[in-house]
Design an enzyme around this catalytic site. Structure first.
Site, PDB file in Angstrom:
ATOM      1  N   LYS A   1       0.980  -1.148   0.001  1.00 29.14           N
ATOM      2  CA  LYS A   1      -0.154  -0.030   0.092  1.00 29.14           C
ATOM      3  C   LYS A   1       0.905   1.270   0.001  1.00 29.14           C
ATOM      4  O   LYS A   1       0.823   2.096  -0.810  1.00 29.14           O
ATOM      5  CB  LYS A   1      -1.024  -0.117   1.343  1.00 29.14           C
ATOM      6  CG  LYS A   1      -2.025  -1.034   1.303  1.00 29.14           C
ATOM      7  CD  LYS A   1      -2.810  -1.226   2.335  1.00 29.14           C
ATOM      8  CE  LYS A   1      -3.700  -2.437   2.065  1.00 29.14           C
ATOM      9  NZ  LYS A   1      -4.602  -2.792   3.456  1.00 29.14           N
TER      10      LYS A   1
ATOM     11  N   GLN B   1      -4.233  -1.749   9.724  1.00 29.91           N
ATOM     12  CA  GLN B   1      -4.265  -3.277   8.726  1.00 29.91           C
ATOM     13  C   GLN B   1      -4.838  -4.291   9.931  1.00 29.91           C
ATOM     14  O   GLN B   1      -4.476  -4.123  11.359  1.00 29.91           O
ATOM     15  CB  GLN B   1      -2.815  -3.550   8.681  1.00 29.91           C
ATOM     16  CG  GLN B   1      -2.854  -4.731   7.762  1.00 29.91           C
ATOM     17  CD  GLN B   1      -3.373  -4.426   6.311  1.00 29.91           C
ATOM     18  OE1 GLN B   1      -3.580  -3.646   5.943  1.00 29.91           O
ATOM     19  NE2 GLN B   1      -3.880  -5.595   5.914  1.00 29.91           N
TER      20      GLN B   1
ATOM     21  N   ASP C   1     -11.013   2.538   4.162  1.00 31.47           N
ATOM     22  CA  ASP C   1     -11.215   1.228   4.194  1.00 31.47           C
ATOM     23  C   ASP C   1     -12.680   0.702   3.894  1.00 31.47           C
ATOM     24  O   ASP C   1     -13.344  -0.173   3.649  1.00 31.47           O
ATOM     25  CB  ASP C   1     -10.766   0.292   5.483  1.00 31.47           C
ATOM     26  CG  ASP C   1      -9.319  -0.142   5.299  1.00 31.47           C
ATOM     27  OD1 ASP C   1      -8.942  -0.645   4.096  1.00 31.47           O
ATOM     28  OD2 ASP C   1      -8.665  -0.316   6.328  1.00 31.47           O
TER      29      ASP C   1
END
Ligand code: GUN
Length: 291
Positions: free
Chosen positions: A52, A96, A119
């Protein structure tokens, strides 16, 4: 059989975002800024977060990686998220997952400001998505939709079977495919570990999304001729013959399933690449909305 080339489509998405970011910079505006938070040193999470951050660099975004040891106190992590929420120059925040067991994922997700939740995991974004309101769409299902759309795959009136009901993939995927949108309008069946006669259902499917995390779970006898098969699985399987000591396996037994399909995603090079591209699209959107 046609391959749905996630690497290729992701590159096109990234090229477009890179061009748009260059225009922003030329106009004297800031590049989108993504803050990624990584707790502990799980190998797979390390790899995803590194990818990412690298993609941010490739397309000209700013990225900040914030790391905590696996035994970080929950309050310390929540305070960091609150700090990032307040920072005007941070547009997107991701933590994460999975997190160590002593930390509540629910609290972490709920603490991220909804407008920075690139997200798309915050209940506010999920709620908006369910109602078809503008929202950040979770990156993996969003990536799948971008892939279906790129290859002009008809979804209207089709029977989609989603295997897996996680908050990150299966559940949002099932909702998105059922919506009255160009990439929706399917009749959707969502299956999980307690589903009886799974094979009976998958054999009826025009589109199968396998998102359960069990290598080579979907076999040829479960797939009807001409189906579109989307493989979301990315499980590390030990392989001492490889330099890394493992190989990445999808949820689909590719070699036997592919000949029956009209379209299929490979692993790697399918959905994984699209997930990051979709996250980058959400981050660009966040920066535009916060301007
Ligand atoms: N873990 C697995 N997939 C994801 C994702 O899309 N976002 C985050 N934050 N964690 C993940």
């Amino acid at each position: 059989m046609n391959i749905l080339d996630g690497k290729l489509v992701a590159q096109a998405v990234k090229d477009e975002l890179k061009a748009k970011t260059e225009l922003l910079k030329k106009a004297g505006k800031s590049s989108p800024h993504l803050a990624a938070v990584l707790v502990g040193n799980d190998g797979a999470s390390e790899t995803y977060v590194a990818a990412k951050v690298k993609t941010c660099e490739e397309i000209g975004y700013i990225s900040t990686l914030i790391r905590f040891d696996a035994d970080v106190e929950e309050d310390v992590l929540l305070d960091k998220i609150r700090e990032l929420n307040e920072k005007k120059d941070v547009n997107g925040i991701l933590v994460q997952l999975p997190l160590p067991r002593h930390i509540s994922e629910e609290k972490v997700i709920n603490t991220i400001a909804a407008e920075k939740d690139v997200d798309g995991f915050h209940p506010s974004n999920i709620g908006k998505m369910v109602q078809g309101q503008p929202a950040y769409i979770p990156a993996t299902p969003y990536g799948v939709l971008l892939l279906l759309s790129h290859y002009n795959i008809e979804t209207k009136g089709k029977h989609a079977v989603v295997i897996g009901r996680s908050n990150i993939v299966g559940r949002p995927m099932s909702i998105l495919l059922s919506q009255n949108t160009p990439t929706g309008n399917c009749t959707v069946t969502i299956c999980h570990s307690h589903t009886h006669n799974l094979k009976e259902l998958t054999l009826q499917a025009d589109i199968i999304v396998a998102a359960l995390g069990k290598p080579a779970f979907l076999t040829a006898d479960m797939v009807k001729e001409g189906a579109v098969v989307i493989d979301v699985g990315i499980t590390r399987v030990e392989d001492p013959t490889k330099k890394k000591g493992y190989v990445i396996k999808g949820d689909v037994a590719f070699d036997e399933v592919a000949p029956k399909c009209s379209y299929i995603t490979p692993v790697p090079g399918g959905v994984g690449a699209m997930t990051i591209a979709a996250l980058m699209k959400n981050t660009y959107l966040a920066a535009s909305l916060q301007e």
